[in-house]
Scaffold this motif. Structure first.
Motif, mmCIF file in Angstrom:
data_model
loop_
_atom_site.group_PDB
_atom_site.id
_atom_site.type_symbol
_atom_site.label_atom_id
_atom_site.label_comp_id
_atom_site.label_asym_id
_atom_site.label_seq_id
_atom_site.Cartn_x
_atom_site.Cartn_y
_atom_site.Cartn_z
ATOM 1 N N ARG A 97 0.825 -1.212 0.000
ATOM 2 C CA ARG A 97 0.000 0.000 0.000
ATOM 3 C C ARG A 97 0.855 1.257 0.000
ATOM 4 N NH1 ARG A 97 -5.116 0.249 -1.881
ATOM 5 N NH2 ARG A 97 -6.520 -1.059 -0.679
ATOM 6 N N PHE A 98 1.986 1.227 0.709
ATOM 7 C CA PHE A 98 2.878 2.380 0.664
ATOM 8 C C PHE A 98 3.493 2.516 -0.725
ATOM 9 C CE2 PHE A 98 6.967 4.403 0.714
ATOM 10 C CZ PHE A 98 6.663 5.602 1.329
ATOM 11 N N ILE A 99 3.879 1.394 -1.302
ATOM 12 C CA ILE A 99 4.494 1.433 -2.629
ATOM 13 C C ILE A 99 3.477 1.919 -3.665
ATOM 14 C CG2 ILE A 99 5.522 -0.034 -4.425
ATOM 15 C CD1 ILE A 99 6.891 -1.561 -1.987
ATOM 16 N N GLU A 100 2.210 1.544 -3.491
ATOM 17 C CA GLU A 100 1.142 2.101 -4.324
ATOM 18 C C GLU A 100 1.082 3.627 -4.154
ATOM 19 O OE1 GLU A 100 -3.370 0.689 -4.849
ATOM 20 O OE2 GLU A 100 -3.128 1.868 -3.031
ATOM 21 N N GLY A 101 1.188 4.069 -2.909
ATOM 22 C CA GLY A 101 1.154 5.509 -2.647
ATOM 23 C C GLY A 101 2.322 6.221 -3.319
ATOM 24 N N TRP A 102 3.491 5.620 -3.247
ATOM 25 C CA TRP A 102 4.662 6.206 -3.910
ATOM 26 C C TRP A 102 4.456 6.251 -5.423
ATOM 27 C CZ3 TRP A 102 8.216 3.467 -7.110
ATOM 28 C CH2 TRP A 102 9.292 4.248 -7.547
ATOM 29 N N GLN A 104 1.712 6.194 -7.207
ATOM 30 C CA GLN A 104 0.629 7.073 -7.668
ATOM 31 C C GLN A 104 0.917 8.544 -7.436
ATOM 32 O OE1 GLN A 104 -2.928 3.827 -7.416
ATOM 33 N NE2 GLN A 104 -3.445 5.994 -7.239
ATOM 34 N N THR A 105 1.684 8.861 -6.404
ATOM 35 C CA THR A 105 1.953 10.282 -6.154
ATOM 36 C C THR A 105 3.242 10.767 -6.813
ATOM 37 O OG1 THR A 105 3.137 9.929 -4.046
ATOM 38 C CG2 THR A 105 0.730 10.188 -3.932
ATOM 39 N N GLN A 106 4.182 9.876 -7.110
ATOM 40 C CA GLN A 106 5.469 10.306 -7.666
ATOM 41 C C GLN A 106 5.634 9.908 -9.141
ATOM 42 O OE1 GLN A 106 7.240 12.269 -5.450
ATOM 43 N NE2 GLN A 106 5.382 11.864 -4.293
ATOM 44 N N PHE B 98 12.807 -1.349 0.031
ATOM 45 C CA PHE B 98 12.381 -0.276 -0.868
ATOM 46 C C PHE B 98 12.072 0.989 -0.062
ATOM 47 C CE2 PHE B 98 9.295 2.382 -2.899
ATOM 48 C CZ PHE B 98 9.889 2.605 -4.120
ATOM 49 N N ILE B 99 11.407 0.808 1.066
ATOM 50 C CA ILE B 99 11.042 1.966 1.891
ATOM 51 C C ILE B 99 12.308 2.640 2.430
ATOM 52 C CG2 ILE B 99 9.848 2.643 4.024
ATOM 53 C CD1 ILE B 99 7.700 0.466 3.158
ATOM 54 N N GLN B 162 3.937 12.830 0.469
ATOM 55 C CA GLN B 162 2.718 12.444 -0.263
ATOM 56 C C GLN B 162 2.504 10.922 -0.329
ATOM 57 O OE1 GLN B 162 0.763 15.278 -0.079
ATOM 58 N NE2 GLN B 162 -0.073 14.330 -1.911
ATOM 59 N N PRO B 163 3.554 10.133 -0.551
ATOM 60 C CA PRO B 163 3.314 8.676 -0.574
ATOM 61 C C PRO B 163 2.724 8.153 0.738
ATOM 62 C CG PRO B 163 5.446 9.187 -1.556
ATOM 63 C CD PRO B 163 4.946 10.465 -0.924
ATOM 64 N N LEU B 164 3.194 8.696 1.858
ATOM 65 C CA LEU B 164 2.661 8.286 3.163
ATOM 66 C C LEU B 164 1.188 8.664 3.291
ATOM 67 C CD1 LEU B 164 3.375 7.147 6.048
ATOM 68 C CD2 LEU B 164 3.657 9.535 6.741
ATOM 69 N N HIS B 166 -1.028 9.095 0.988
ATOM 70 C CA HIS B 166 -1.847 8.216 0.149
ATOM 71 C C HIS B 166 -2.118 6.894 0.874
ATOM 72 C CE1 HIS B 166 -2.942 5.534 -3.176
ATOM 73 N NE2 HIS B 166 -3.249 6.614 -3.856
ATOM 74 N N MET B 167 -1.078 6.329 1.462
ATOM 75 C CA MET B 167 -1.220 5.057 2.180
ATOM 76 C C MET B 167 -2.128 5.187 3.389
ATOM 77 S SD MET B 167 1.522 3.113 4.508
ATOM 78 C CE MET B 167 0.863 4.098 5.895
ATOM 79 N N GLN B 171 -4.788 2.663 5.849
ATOM 80 C CA GLN B 171 -4.295 1.985 7.052
ATOM 81 C C GLN B 171 -3.487 2.958 7.891
ATOM 82 O OE1 GLN B 171 -2.326 -0.934 4.609
ATOM 83 N NE2 GLN B 171 -0.319 0.015 4.890
ATOM 84 N N MET B 174 2.567 1.887 8.053
ATOM 85 C CA MET B 174 3.135 1.139 6.936
ATOM 86 C C MET B 174 2.985 -0.364 7.178
ATOM 87 S SD MET B 174 6.593 3.117 5.890
ATOM 88 C CE MET B 174 6.628 4.898 5.669
#
Lengths: 229, 229
Positions: A97-102, A104-106, B98-99, B162-164, B166-167, B171, B174
């Motif tokens: 979900r965090f990687i999705e956020g990254w 989609q936003t970046q 990755f994070i 922003q990625p955070l 979105h996530m 939830q 992370m």
């Protein structure tokens, strides 16, 4: 059993380009599940499966209909637990979900900036009008005005992949030794750019490019098989 | 059994600020393991544990010595499997890499730009000379020249998260319902900024700020307990 994945296409059905639909294609292939892909134009989506979703992907799996790429991945993981895992545990599902956020936003805004006019140009007539109207309202500019930013967005693109390059010093995939749904999330975005524009801007000798090539090779080269611009 | 975590401090030992050391502090607390923290100045690190590492954190756990925050987390997960998991499966461990890549390539440069002169100013005399010499050589500018970019970096900072955000629509952590090592990776970076400058630039009504408050509350408020600038 009927298993259909509805994806997105322009006037050429052989070039489906939705990043989210590509995530679902790769997730189904990862699970080793047969499916029929049904590429659909933007204006055809409201008529799919009794209008269950305004966006693709939509998966029909026998009696079940599931929309949204992440929901599809979770569904597949739950219903086909004996097939290869898409998350490798609850931590992997949460962090995807965090990687999705990254992504989609970046990454998605950068892909949009590079390709929005080209997306328009590959659509059929009805979709072109729909796409122009909705995107121009959303972004407050004409498609042609947006397209003037494409060259700068191409130049800025390789730097967006720095987090991936850092990770690739330790392991070949976001999933570790092999790909997981998190890899398909980023792959979907880069495949979108590849199908629409013909290429992805990488650095010279870029480990991120090597990762993308590995992704294109997966599952019988299902990603590579699509004709690009 | 002797369990010592070597961390990083300036002239005030009560304000350890290394982002990587904070990841290890939180990982030990997450596992419910008692330890003695030994804050060490930059110029003291080569003398720790027979010079095992040029950087902190370094963990001594009885007979074992482990350096590097990610290696420490993996060590703790392996040696204390019955304690709360830091990764929740192999997928979670892989994606934490990755994070880490995201945090180090996107967040750390921003924290450095905001705080580099303030870090210098909180060091003891020997460390100040070492820090100025190494950082100025690395970045090709004087600390004072770098500090002129701090204000712009503060303004640009909230967008980095922003990625955070979105996530957080899906939830609270992370790690999903609760924190995992991935959360401690980003927490370390923001705690570094908080300890050195006194605050983290967030948006008004920012869900990312709410996440950071939850992180500061964890494990008896171990993060919040440190006096800031």
């Amino acid at each position: 059993m009927t298993r259909i994945l509805y994806t997105l296409c322009g006037h050429d059905e052989s070039r489906p380009f939705s990043p989210h639909a590509w995530k679902a294609v790769m997730a189904l292939a990862h699970k080793g599940l047969d499916f029929t892909e049904s590429p659909t134009p933007f204006t055809g989506i409201p008529g799919l499966e009794d209008g269950v979703s305004k966006t693709v992907p939509i998966l029909r799996d026998g009696e079940r209909v599931v929309a949204d790429s992440f929901a599809i991945a979770r569904y597949l993981e739950e219903v086909y637990p004996d097939r290869p895992s898409l998350f490798e545990g609850p931590g992997g599902e949460a962090m995807a979900r965090f990687i999705e956020g990254w992504s989609q936003t970046q990454i998605h805004p950068a892909v949009t900036a590079i390709s929005i006019k080209k997306i328009h140009d590959m659509l059929g007539e009805a979709d072109r009008a729909y796409f122009r109207r909705t995107r121009e309202a959303l972004l407050g500019k004409t498609l042609e005005e947006m397209d003037t930013a494409a060259e700068a967005a191409i130049e800025a693109f390789p730097a967006k992949l720095q987090p991936l390059r850092h990770m690739l010093r330790f392991q070949p995939f976001m999933g570790g030794d092999g790909p997981l749904f998190a890899d398909y999330i980023l792959f979907g975005a880069l495949q979108w750019l590849r199908v629409v524009t013909g290429s992805v801007p990488f650095l010279p000798d870029d480990p991120a490019a090597d990762w993308f090539e590995r992704m294109l090779d997966l599952h019988g080269g299902i990603g590579r098989s699509v004709t690009t611009a």
